[in-house]
Write a protein that holds these residues in place. Structure first.
Motif, PDB file in Angstrom:
ATOM      1  N   TYR A  31       0.858  -1.182   0.000  1.00  0.00           N
ATOM      2  CA  TYR A  31       0.000   0.000   0.000  1.00  0.00           C
ATOM      3  C   TYR A  31       0.897   1.235   0.000  1.00  0.00           C
ATOM      4  O   TYR A  31       1.884   1.294   0.745  1.00  0.00           O
ATOM      5  CB  TYR A  31      -0.894   0.033   1.251  1.00  0.00           C
ATOM      6  N   TYR A  33       0.956   5.698  -0.229  1.00  0.00           N
ATOM      7  CA  TYR A  33       0.155   6.869   0.091  1.00  0.00           C
ATOM      8  C   TYR A  33       0.940   8.147  -0.199  1.00  0.00           C
ATOM      9  O   TYR A  33       2.168   8.163  -0.126  1.00  0.00           O
ATOM     10  CB  TYR A  33      -0.196   6.901   1.588  1.00  0.00           C
ATOM     11  N   TYR A  35       0.652  12.182   1.254  1.00  0.00           N
ATOM     12  CA  TYR A  35       0.071  13.171   2.147  1.00  0.00           C
ATOM     13  C   TYR A  35       0.788  14.480   1.876  1.00  0.00           C
ATOM     14  O   TYR A  35       1.900  14.503   1.346  1.00  0.00           O
ATOM     15  CB  TYR A  35       0.292  12.792   3.612  1.00  0.00           C
ATOM     16  N   GLN A  37       1.600  18.541   3.737  1.00  0.00           N
ATOM     17  CA  GLN A  37       1.546  19.388   4.923  1.00  0.00           C
ATOM     18  C   GLN A  37       1.895  20.805   4.502  1.00  0.00           C
ATOM     19  O   GLN A  37       3.070  21.119   4.266  1.00  0.00           O
ATOM     20  CB  GLN A  37       2.507  18.882   5.995  1.00  0.00           C
ATOM     21  N   GLN A  41       0.396  23.869   9.019  1.00  0.00           N
ATOM     22  CA  GLN A  41      -0.904  23.204   9.103  1.00  0.00           C
ATOM     23  C   GLN A  41      -0.727  21.704   9.318  1.00  0.00           C
ATOM     24  O   GLN A  41       0.381  21.201   9.404  1.00  0.00           O
ATOM     25  CB  GLN A  41      -1.708  23.491   7.831  1.00  0.00           C
ATOM     26  N   LYS A  42      -1.847  21.015   9.420  1.00  0.00           N
ATOM     27  CA  LYS A  42      -1.750  19.595   9.709  1.00  0.00           C
ATOM     28  C   LYS A  42      -1.475  18.790   8.450  1.00  0.00           C
ATOM     29  O   LYS A  42      -1.618  19.275   7.323  1.00  0.00           O
ATOM     30  CB  LYS A  42      -3.014  19.096  10.388  1.00  0.00           C
ATOM     31  N   VAL A  43      -1.072  17.571   8.663  1.00  0.00           N
ATOM     32  CA  VAL A  43      -0.822  16.642   7.566  1.00  0.00           C
ATOM     33  C   VAL A  43      -2.171  16.182   7.004  1.00  0.00           C
ATOM     34  O   VAL A  43      -3.058  15.779   7.747  1.00  0.00           O
ATOM     35  CB  VAL A  43      -0.020  15.434   8.075  1.00  0.00           C
ATOM     36  N   PHE A  45      -4.277  13.867   4.003  1.00  0.00           N
ATOM     37  CA  PHE A  45      -4.253  12.743   3.084  1.00  0.00           C
ATOM     38  C   PHE A  45      -4.583  13.200   1.663  1.00  0.00           C
ATOM     39  O   PHE A  45      -5.502  14.005   1.449  1.00  0.00           O
ATOM     40  CB  PHE A  45      -5.268  11.704   3.544  1.00  0.00           C
ATOM     41  N   GLU A  56      -8.162   5.068  -2.582  1.00  0.00           N
ATOM     42  CA  GLU A  56      -8.914   6.176  -1.994  1.00  0.00           C
ATOM     43  C   GLU A  56      -8.239   7.481  -2.393  1.00  0.00           C
ATOM     44  O   GLU A  56      -7.041   7.501  -2.629  1.00  0.00           O
ATOM     45  CB  GLU A  56      -8.914   6.104  -0.464  1.00  0.00           C
ATOM     46  N   PHE A  91       4.609  14.145   1.671  1.00  0.00           N
ATOM     47  CA  PHE A  91       5.119  12.922   2.278  1.00  0.00           C
ATOM     48  C   PHE A  91       4.571  11.706   1.559  1.00  0.00           C
ATOM     49  O   PHE A  91       3.369  11.616   1.304  1.00  0.00           O
ATOM     50  CB  PHE A  91       4.705  12.832   3.749  1.00  0.00           C
ATOM     51  N   GLN A 103       1.551   2.755   8.812  1.00  0.00           N
ATOM     52  CA  GLN A 103       2.111   3.487   7.680  1.00  0.00           C
ATOM     53  C   GLN A 103       3.447   4.094   8.089  1.00  0.00           C
ATOM     54  O   GLN A 103       3.542   4.755   9.128  1.00  0.00           O
ATOM     55  CB  GLN A 103       1.147   4.580   7.225  1.00  0.00           C
ATOM     56  N   TYR A 104       4.448   3.879   7.257  1.00  0.00           N
ATOM     57  CA  TYR A 104       5.775   4.421   7.487  1.00  0.00           C
ATOM     58  C   TYR A 104       6.024   5.522   6.470  1.00  0.00           C
ATOM     59  O   TYR A 104       5.831   5.321   5.266  1.00  0.00           O
ATOM     60  CB  TYR A 104       6.831   3.318   7.392  1.00  0.00           C
ATOM     61  N   PHE A 105       6.489   6.667   6.980  1.00  0.00           N
ATOM     62  CA  PHE A 105       6.593   7.860   6.155  1.00  0.00           C
ATOM     63  C   PHE A 105       8.030   8.120   5.718  1.00  0.00           C
ATOM     64  O   PHE A 105       8.982   7.836   6.450  1.00  0.00           O
ATOM     65  CB  PHE A 105       6.090   9.080   6.933  1.00  0.00           C
ATOM     66  N   GLY A 108      10.007  13.376   3.142  1.00  0.00           N
ATOM     67  CA  GLY A 108       9.269  14.474   2.524  1.00  0.00           C
ATOM     68  C   GLY A 108      10.025  15.187   1.427  1.00  0.00           C
ATOM     69  O   GLY A 108      11.267  15.164   1.373  1.00  0.00           O
TER      70      GLY A 108
END
Lengths: 114, 115
Positions: A31, A33, A35, A37, A41-43, A45, A56, A91, A103-105, A108
């Motif tokens: 999987y 993803y 994201y 930021q 502000q916030k992270v 999706f 999604e 990210f 989930q491993y990020f 960035g």
């Protein structure tokens, strides 16, 4: 310890230009993803990807955005025509299959649109 | 709809003292809760998660968090703070009922540990 890597670490572009952000997920993860930021502000999706298709996406992920897994290791985010408000830290993350997987990020990519 | 609240933008604590970083959440189903830490110019590092079972979960670097269903909270704690714990901490939730994998993050809490 396996890590998610991202390139470039920083990118500066002119408004209207296309950018491609690259990610190499952890090798046994399935999987993927993106994201973002915005500064201060916030992270948020953007999109998730599994089995070579989007699973999604958020309302942020409009037609200007696309994702691709061009080979067995890379996962890319393309922004076709950048806008000033696309300036953010992007990210990439990956996870193993399963609803309870972590989930491993990556570190960035800081994108600045001028 | 899912949401996460971190009511404190900034938490200051003296080195050696216990620390708490607060998080409350809202989901329609059962929550799957995370804490991540972000050091300057770095990505998000996973600290710990709650799935089910014991309400007290232990994670990396001596951190722990307590899931409280009645208060819909998942506060991050550490018995004795280190200067190196100074960073930005994010709480995140996934709603298991929706089946979606994406995480919803709080706005973050900047922890400063004073020597």
């Amino acid at each position: 310890e396996p890590e998610v890597t991202q390139t470039p670490s920083h990118q500066v572009t002119q408004m209207g230009q296309e950018v491609i952000l690259r990610c190499v997920p952890i090798s046994n993860h399935l999987y993927f993803y993106w994201y973002r930021q915005i500064l201060g502000q916030k992270v948020e999706f953007l999109v998730s990807f599994y089995n070579n298709e989007i699973s999604e996406k958020s309302e942020i992920f409009d037609d200007q955005f696309s994702v691709e897994r061009p080979d067995g290791s890379n996962f890319t985010l393309k922004i076709r025509s950048t806008k000033l408000e696309d300036s953010a830290m992007y990210f990439c993350a990956s996870s193993e299959p399963g609803q309870v997987s972590t989930q491993y990020f990556g570190p960035g990519t800081r994108l600045l649109v001028l | 709809a899912q949401s996460v609240a971190q009511p404190e933008d900034q938490v200051n604590v003296a080195e050696g003292n216990p620390l708490t970083v607060k998080c409350t959440y809202s989901v329609s189903g059962n929550p799957y809760l995370f804490w991540y830490v972000q050091y300057p110019n770095r990505g998000l590092q996973f600290l710990l998660k709650y799935i089910t079972g014991d309400n007290l979960v232990k994670g990396s670097y001596g951190f722990e968090a307590e899931f409280n269903k009645s208060q819909t909270s998942f506060h991050l704690k550490k018995p004795s703070a280190l200067v190196s714990d100074s960073a930005l901490y994010f709480c995140a939730v996934r709603d298991l009922q929706t089946g979606a994998n994406n995480l919803f993050f709080g706005t973050g809490t900047r922890l400063t540990v004073i020597p």
